[in-house]
Motif scaffolding. Structure first.
Motif, PDB file in Angstrom:
ATOM      1  N   GLU A 178     124.509  93.080  56.360  1.00 25.90           N
ATOM      2  CA  GLU A 178     124.104  93.087  54.961  1.00 25.90           C
ATOM      3  C   GLU A 178     122.608  92.884  54.757  1.00 25.90           C
ATOM      4  O   GLU A 178     122.088  93.141  53.668  1.00 25.90           O
ATOM      5  CB  GLU A 178     124.873  92.007  54.204  1.00 25.90           C
ATOM      6  CG  GLU A 178     126.391  92.219  54.206  1.00 25.90           C
ATOM      7  CD  GLU A 178     127.132  91.099  53.504  1.00 25.90           C
ATOM      8  OE1 GLU A 178     126.466  90.099  53.127  1.00 25.90           O
ATOM      9  OE2 GLU A 178     128.356  91.225  53.311  1.00 25.90           O
ATOM     10  N   HIS A 179     121.913  92.403  55.780  1.00 26.98           N
ATOM     11  CA  HIS A 179     120.483  92.115  55.627  1.00 26.98           C
ATOM     12  C   HIS A 179     119.597  93.137  56.341  1.00 26.98           C
ATOM     13  O   HIS A 179     118.397  92.924  56.480  1.00 26.98           O
ATOM     14  CB  HIS A 179     120.183  90.717  56.167  1.00 26.98           C
ATOM     15  CG  HIS A 179     121.045  89.648  55.554  1.00 26.98           C
ATOM     16  ND1 HIS A 179     120.956  89.312  54.223  1.00 26.98           N
ATOM     17  CD2 HIS A 179     122.035  88.878  56.072  1.00 26.98           C
ATOM     18  CE1 HIS A 179     121.839  88.358  53.957  1.00 26.98           C
ATOM     19  NE2 HIS A 179     122.496  88.083  55.056  1.00 26.98           N
TER      20      HIS A 179
ATOM     21  N   GLY B 295     129.022  95.076  58.833  1.00 32.96           N
ATOM     22  CA  GLY B 295     128.679  94.023  57.880  1.00 32.96           C
ATOM     23  C   GLY B 295     127.256  93.528  58.019  1.00 32.96           C
ATOM     24  O   GLY B 295     126.982  92.347  57.777  1.00 32.96           O
TER      25      GLY B 295
ATOM     26  N   ARG C  27     127.300  99.230  57.268  1.00 35.10           N
ATOM     27  CA  ARG C  27     128.485  98.826  56.506  1.00 35.10           C
ATOM     28  C   ARG C  27     129.660  98.460  57.413  1.00 35.10           C
ATOM     29  O   ARG C  27     130.295  97.417  57.198  1.00 35.10           O
ATOM     30  CB  ARG C  27     128.867  99.914  55.493  1.00 35.10           C
ATOM     31  CG  ARG C  27     127.940  99.980  54.284  1.00 35.10           C
ATOM     32  CD  ARG C  27     128.637 100.601  53.076  1.00 35.10           C
ATOM     33  NE  ARG C  27     129.077 101.961  53.335  1.00 35.10           N
ATOM     34  CZ  ARG C  27     128.343 103.058  53.087  1.00 35.10           C
ATOM     35  NH1 ARG C  27     127.130 102.945  52.563  1.00 35.10           N
ATOM     36  NH2 ARG C  27     128.819 104.265  53.348  1.00 35.10           N
TER      37      ARG C  27
ATOM     38  N   ASP D  17     121.576  89.883  62.353  1.00 30.56           N
ATOM     39  CA  ASP D  17     122.090  91.248  62.269  1.00 30.56           C
ATOM     40  C   ASP D  17     121.805  92.022  63.546  1.00 30.56           C
ATOM     41  O   ASP D  17     122.646  92.799  64.023  1.00 30.56           O
ATOM     42  CB  ASP D  17     121.471  91.966  61.073  1.00 30.56           C
ATOM     43  CG  ASP D  17     122.222  91.717  59.771  1.00 30.56           C
ATOM     44  OD1 ASP D  17     123.095  90.829  59.748  1.00 30.56           O
ATOM     45  OD2 ASP D  17     121.917  92.401  58.772  1.00 30.56           O
TER      46      ASP D  17
END
Length: 397
Positions: free
Chosen positions: A233-234, A231, A228, A283
């Motif tokens: 997100e994947h 960020g 988090r 990521d």
């Protein structure tokens, strides 16, 4: 060299190593970073695309490569994410990242150290009472993180030797304590801290330490402390769910009759904390950048991730130690990298950066066989292109 443990369930064995040795499985000595930065070659987009377009060496269904850092950026993809539909690989497609999971776990453990909730020299048995036998009392948190614990081999687990056998065991389910129990028979292989042997069980225990200290499953700690805030997100810790949700690249294994069978859906419970995460090249790259920049750890603990054990601590084969706390060192054409490799059936990854972040690369590809090191050839091509000076006529020894 770039080196990794093959999946303990693997039906082939290989070593990942630097330059030409990467493709042959020959292990090269790890080297400590030089005093001055090694020059980096300019990026060659055509050569890089050709390196991942060669899906015959090794036989693979897809590849994606992301290069970043102050020395330049490049992204490329090749192949198909799904051989049934022919959908091409997308730059944001999820993959199983295997042992790259260990970077996340080590970072969280070091954060707990920074908060004073545990210490690196705390015996594991003190945090996880009743899990390890009394004769393992000397094993500490630090020994787990840099693979110097000396824990013995697993006993009584499936060891598939063919693709068909892999599929027979794809939904075998283990609790973490059941899996730890398979690696607590007999004496330690060596006194903790005196040798190094890369073992996934070390990080299964590290994840259990996170569970115990935080009071939540390790995946929740990874999400709250890393995913988090950055960020990502994947990126997910999937837990007991064997599926990959959202856009992803499928993994395949070649069967005895030559057909490819989808191995994407797979129970990862035996890899909890050491190889069960799902992510994207973007990521993973962002995680490396944040970690190396000092955004996740205080300087004194971050230094541990770039510090190998003392020179007298050797691998079991006598070669120099090459694993730090959470990372591994790799030297290719004189350029020293820090990062991690990772794999599980149908998925192979490499994520490395120079310490100064002049160059990072994240490679994800999908070999369909595991054959004595041949599946490392794509990593070898990419690592060579990213480090070999244009005038060089061959790989360094």
């Amino acid at each position: 060299m770039i080196s990794t443990r093959m999946s303990r369930r693997g039906f082939g064995r290989a070593a990942l190593a630097g330059t030409a040795a990467l493709a042959t499985g020959v292990a090269l000595p790890a080297r400590r970073a030089a005093a001055s930065p090694q020059p980096l070659p300019p990026l060659d987009p055509a050569a890089l695309q050709a390196a991942i377009d060669d899906l015959e060496s090794p036989p693979s269904t897809a590849a994606q490569l992301r290069i970043s850092g102050t020395a330049g950026h490049w992204r490329g993809t090749s192949g198909v994410a799904d051989i049934g539909t022919g959908r091409p690989v997308g730059a944001g497609d999820k993959v199983r990242v295997g042992s790259i999971t260990k970077i996340f776990v080590a970072t969280v453990v070091l954060q707990l150290v920074a908060e004073g909730r545990i210490t690196l020299d705390t015996p594991v048995r003190r945090i996880l009472p009743g899990l390890l036998p009394d004769r393992y009392a000397a094993v500490t948190v630090a020994h787990l993180l840099n693979h110097t614990s000396g824990l013995p081999n697993h006993v009584g687990i499936p060891e598939p030797k063919t693709a068909e056998e892999v599929f027979q065991h794809r939904f075998d389910h283990w609790t973490p304590r059941e899996w730890v129990a398979t690696a607590t028979h007999g004496p330690l292989k060596f006194a903790p801290g005196t040798r190094q042997q890369y073992r996934g069980i070390n990080y299964v225990l590290a994840a259990l330490i996170i569970d115990t200290v935080t009071g939540h499953p390790y995946g929740e700690a990874v999400e709250a402390r890393i995913l988090r805030p950055l960020g990502l997100e994947h990126t997910v810790v999937q837990g007991d769910d064997p599926h990959i949700h959202g856009r992803h690249v499928h993994g395949y294994l070649k069967m005895a009759d030559g057909s490819l069978r989808d191995i994407t859906v797979y129970d990862q419970s035996a890899a909890r904390g050491e190889g069960d995460m799902i992510s994207t090249t973007g990521d993973v790259d962002r995680m490396l950048a944040a970690l190396f920049s000092g955004a996740l750890l205080p300087p004194e603990l971050l230094r541990l991730m770039f510090t190998l054990p003392p020179d007298d601590v050797r691998m079991l084969d006598g070669s120099p130690a090459r694993y730090s706390t959470g990372l591994q060192q790799a030297t290719v054409n004189g350029v020293t990298w820090w990062g991690k490799t990772g794999e599980t059936y149908g998925y192979k990854n490499a994520a490395f950066s120079t310490r100064d972040q002049r160059r990072r690369f994240v490679l994800a590809y999908h070999p369909t066989t595991a054959r004595n090191g041949e599946e490392s050839q794509m990593t070898a091509r990419v690592a060579d292109l990213l480090t070999r000076a244009p005038s060089a006529e061959g790989s360094v020894a």
